[in-house]
Write an enzyme that holds these catalytic residues in place. Structure first.
Site, PDB file in Angstrom:
ATOM      1  N   ASN A  62      97.201 -20.845 -26.850  1.00 16.30           N
ATOM      2  CA  ASN A  62      96.125 -20.515 -27.781  1.00 16.30           C
ATOM      3  C   ASN A  62      94.826 -20.341 -26.985  1.00 16.30           C
ATOM      4  O   ASN A  62      94.757 -20.658 -25.795  1.00 16.30           O
ATOM      5  CB  ASN A  62      96.000 -21.578 -28.877  1.00 16.30           C
ATOM      6  CG  ASN A  62      95.500 -22.929 -28.359  1.00 16.30           C
ATOM      7  OD1 ASN A  62      95.665 -23.274 -27.187  1.00 16.30           O
ATOM      8  ND2 ASN A  62      94.894 -23.705 -29.237  1.00 16.30           N
ATOM      9  N   HIS A  63      93.794 -19.800 -27.645  1.00 12.41           N
ATOM     10  CA  HIS A  63      92.603 -19.385 -26.891  1.00 12.41           C
ATOM     11  C   HIS A  63      91.340 -19.788 -27.645  1.00 12.41           C
ATOM     12  O   HIS A  63      90.954 -19.136 -28.615  1.00 12.41           O
ATOM     13  CB  HIS A  63      92.654 -17.866 -26.687  1.00 12.41           C
ATOM     14  CG  HIS A  63      91.936 -17.399 -25.470  1.00 12.41           C
ATOM     15  ND1 HIS A  63      91.298 -18.249 -24.593  1.00 12.41           N
ATOM     16  CD2 HIS A  63      91.741 -16.136 -24.973  1.00 12.41           C
ATOM     17  CE1 HIS A  63      90.765 -17.539 -23.597  1.00 12.41           C
ATOM     18  NE2 HIS A  63      91.005 -16.265 -23.818  1.00 12.41           N
ATOM     19  N   LEU A  64      90.689 -20.860 -27.146  1.00  6.35           N
ATOM     20  CA  LEU A  64      89.483 -21.374 -27.782  1.00  6.35           C
ATOM     21  C   LEU A  64      88.213 -20.860 -27.133  1.00  6.35           C
ATOM     22  O   LEU A  64      87.249 -20.516 -27.823  1.00  6.35           O
ATOM     23  CB  LEU A  64      89.468 -22.910 -27.709  1.00  6.35           C
ATOM     24  CG  LEU A  64      90.703 -23.678 -28.165  1.00  6.35           C
ATOM     25  CD1 LEU A  64      90.472 -25.163 -27.986  1.00  6.35           C
ATOM     26  CD2 LEU A  64      91.013 -23.357 -29.609  1.00  6.35           C
TER      27      LEU A  64
END
Length: 255
Positions: A62-64
């Site tokens: 995932n990419h925060l």
């Protein structure tokens, strides 16, 4: 790591005419970088034992925020060649990324070279990293692109889900780092497997596999939140809009 037989690289899409990415900065810098980061942040790494010790593997994360790519390179139990947006490969930073084995990707146009480089890595038994959400955001996998499942279908490589937590503070902009002392987690999950599909592969096959992979990653995301006690930061501020191609199997990208 033993290079694959030439015949494997001649399978479509062919990867025999591209080189394995350079990695002379990838190995020596990882321990040093981990030490420096841990002087600033409380970083926990969970599930490393679930990552296959050898053979091809795809890390799907995932990419925060801006820290995710470097953290994947630092804390993955194996050196990772991650697809990184082409806009990052400018000046000194671009030269550093290339020397550390990262793979430039044109997200808005077909990029067969980037695809072939990743296939070269996987067919030679290496590790590729990819962020299926594309642009940075809430990290909840609401938007999900097809790349990770595509590479799995081509090579049969297992996909290891990676969940980042704490790498962007709630309400912070996409390029902001969290305050010193922030608790962070890098969580590796059980590999997801799909059998390799021979050429030609259909769009429907890739889309179906992508949706199955997304479900697997959502289960891992929920487990990571419960096991660490950390939460996602929520959406980006309204002023942060990062262009993203309309190639998702769920949300079709940002404007």
């Amino acid at each position: 790591m033993t290079p694959a037989a030439p015949a494997v690289h001649r399978e479509r899409p062919r990867s025999d005419q591209v080189r394995f990415p350079p990695r002379y900065l990838l190995h020596p810098l990882r321990p040093v970088a981990r030490g420096l980061v841990r002087r600033r942040y409380d970083v926990r790494v969970l599930g490393s034992d679930q990552v296959p010790a050898s053979g091809p593997v795809i890390f799907a994360a995932n990419h925060l925020g801006v820290a995710d790519g470097p953290f994947l390179a630092m804390f993955a139990p194996r050196p990772v060649h991650a697809l990184t947006k082409l806009e990052m490969f400018r000046g000194a930073l671009g030269r550093f990324l290339l020397a550390s084995g990262q793979v430039p990707l044109d997200r808005f146009n077909p990029d067969p070279y980037a695809v072939k480089v990743c296939l070269r890595v996987l067919r030679d038994g290496g590790a590729v990293g990819i962020f299926p959400e594309g642009a940075r955001g809430g990290g909840d996998l609401g938007r999900f692109h097809r790349g990770a499942a595509y590479f799995a279908l081509v090579t049969g490589a297992p996909v290891v889900p990676v969940t980042f937590l704490g790498t962007r503070a709630p309400g912070a902009h996409m390029g902001q780092l969290p305050p010193r002392g922030t608790a962070m987690a890098v969580c590796f999950g059980a590999p997801w497997h799909v059998g390799a599909v021979p050429w030609p592969r259909t769009r429907e096959q890739v889309e179906h596999a992508s949706l199955l992979l997304r479900e697997h990653m959502l289960v891992h995301l929920d487990h990571a939140r419960r096991s660490t006690g950390l939460e996602l930061p929520g959406p980006l501020p309204a002023t942060d809009v990062e262009p993203d191609p309309a190639t998702g199997v769920t949300e079709q990208g940002a404007p």
